[in-house]
Design a protein around this motif. Structure first.
Motif, PDB file in Angstrom:
ATOM      1  N   TYR A 116      32.756  65.539  45.400  1.00 39.40           N
ATOM      2  CA  TYR A 116      33.671  64.446  45.706  1.00 39.40           C
ATOM      3  C   TYR A 116      34.457  64.878  46.935  1.00 39.40           C
ATOM      4  N   SER A 117      34.361  64.106  48.010  1.00 42.60           N
ATOM      5  CA  SER A 117      35.000  64.487  49.263  1.00 42.60           C
ATOM      6  C   SER A 117      35.934  63.375  49.712  1.00 42.60           C
ATOM      7  N   VAL A 118      37.193  63.744  49.964  1.00 41.87           N
ATOM      8  CA  VAL A 118      38.235  62.768  50.282  1.00 41.87           C
ATOM      9  C   VAL A 118      38.696  62.986  51.723  1.00 41.87           C
ATOM     10  N   GLU A 119      38.731  61.898  52.493  1.00 40.38           N
ATOM     11  CA  GLU A 119      39.122  61.947  53.909  1.00 40.38           C
ATOM     12  C   GLU A 119      40.194  60.892  54.158  1.00 40.38           C
ATOM     13  N   ILE A 120      41.253  61.273  54.867  1.00 40.27           N
ATOM     14  CA  ILE A 120      42.342  60.340  55.118  1.00 40.27           C
ATOM     15  C   ILE A 120      42.027  59.374  56.261  1.00 40.27           C
ATOM     16  N   MET A 121      41.104  59.751  57.157  1.00 36.00           N
ATOM     17  CA  MET A 121      40.737  58.922  58.303  1.00 36.00           C
ATOM     18  C   MET A 121      39.458  58.139  57.998  1.00 36.00           C
ATOM     19  N   PRO A 122      39.549  56.815  57.823  1.00 34.43           N
ATOM     20  CA  PRO A 122      38.357  56.038  57.461  1.00 34.43           C
ATOM     21  C   PRO A 122      37.187  56.224  58.422  1.00 34.43           C
ATOM     22  N   ASP A 123      37.438  56.243  59.731  1.00 35.92           N
ATOM     23  CA  ASP A 123      36.340  56.369  60.689  1.00 35.92           C
ATOM     24  C   ASP A 123      35.545  57.648  60.464  1.00 35.92           C
ATOM     25  N   LEU A 124      36.242  58.744  60.206  1.00 34.66           N
ATOM     26  CA  LEU A 124      35.540  60.005  59.972  1.00 34.66           C
ATOM     27  C   LEU A 124      34.701  59.935  58.701  1.00 34.66           C
ATOM     28  N   SER A 125      35.228  59.292  57.676  1.00 33.17           N
ATOM     29  CA  SER A 125      34.483  59.171  56.429  1.00 33.17           C
ATOM     30  C   SER A 125      33.214  58.347  56.624  1.00 33.17           C
ATOM     31  N   TYR A 126      33.308  57.258  57.373  1.00 34.28           N
ATOM     32  CA  TYR A 126      32.134  56.417  57.612  1.00 34.28           C
ATOM     33  C   TYR A 126      31.072  57.168  58.406  1.00 34.28           C
ATOM     34  N   GLN A 127      31.506  57.932  59.421  1.00 37.18           N
ATOM     35  CA  GLN A 127      30.558  58.699  60.228  1.00 37.18           C
ATOM     36  C   GLN A 127      29.888  59.788  59.387  1.00 37.18           C
TER      37      GLN A 127
END
Length: 230
Positions: A116-127
């Motif tokens: 489970y990986s959590v990212e605060i920046m949506p763009d980085l998560s999508y990439q």
């Protein structure tokens, strides 16, 4: 593992492999990463495919690579030390705080049951999601949110990894470790940061070991210590 090649300044596949070999031998081994499973993993998962295209020539360099929004991809030697220290097993449920490029996510997923990986920046998560899909890495759940102080949604976890530093030890997040679980986190202020391994040895017992000294960018919204002002 299926991989999709990306455009790099390397002229041939042989040049890419030579650069990868040099990274492992000259950076990672010399930083005391000697676990054969970890070294094989770093050979197998193509780091160059997780680097922003404008920095493709730096894929194997001994530095942190900008990802945008002030976030950085960890250096190869730090990624190697993290993987060696955590000794991830095929049964482990992992929480990664800070998805970033998705490369450390891919390394974790290659050894664990689920990440489970959590990212605060949506763009980085999508990439990162696209890169992971391109490599048929399917045992990952990406979520968007602020996990600097922990992420209890899927706990308890066997492994927790912080992809950036914290000024204070994450006492709240460590409560999400399963008994026998371990956490990697870099704690402190510049220039004196320490990479720490925290193991949960009982319901109320935690063992803390300093692994090495380093410096990483601070995670967004990390808790700050009280600062005296005069």
């Amino acid at each position: 593992m299926h991989t999709q090649p990306v455009s790099t300044p390397f002229n041939t596949a042989e040049a890419v492999e030579q650069a990868r070999f040099n990274m492992i031998e000259q950076q990672i081994r010399t930083w005391e990463v000697l676990d054969g499973n970890v070294l094989d993993l770093l050979k197998k998962v193509p780091r160059e495919n997780f680097v922003p295209v404008q920095y493709s020539g730096l894929a194997f360099a001994d530095l942190e690579i900008p990802l945008g929004n002030g976030e950085l991809m960890l250096s190869p030697k730090i990624e190697g030390r993290i993987m060696q220290a955590l000794e991830i097993k095929k049964t482990d449920k992992v929480l990664e705080i800070g998805t970033g490029s998705g490369y450390l996510t891919a390394l974790l997923a290659s050894q664990a049951a689920h990440v489970y990986s959590v990212e605060i920046m949506p763009d980085l998560s999508y990439q990162a999601d696209k890169r992971l899909q391109d490599h048929n890495i399917n045992n990952v759940t990406l979520e968007i949110g602020d996990a600097a102080n922990g992420w209890t949604a899927h706990g308890p976890y066997d492994v927790i990894v912080f992809g950036g530093s914290l000024p204070l030890s994450p006492t709240h997040a460590q409560q999400s470790l399963a008994i026998g679980g371990r956490m990697f986190v870099v704690v402190g202020d510049l220039p004196a940061m320490q990479a720490i391994m925290i193991r949960r040895i009982s319901e109320d017992g935690f063992k803390r070991d300093v692994l090495f000294e380093t410096a990483l960018p601070i995670l967004s919204n990390a808790l700050q210590p009280d600062r005296f002002s005069f």
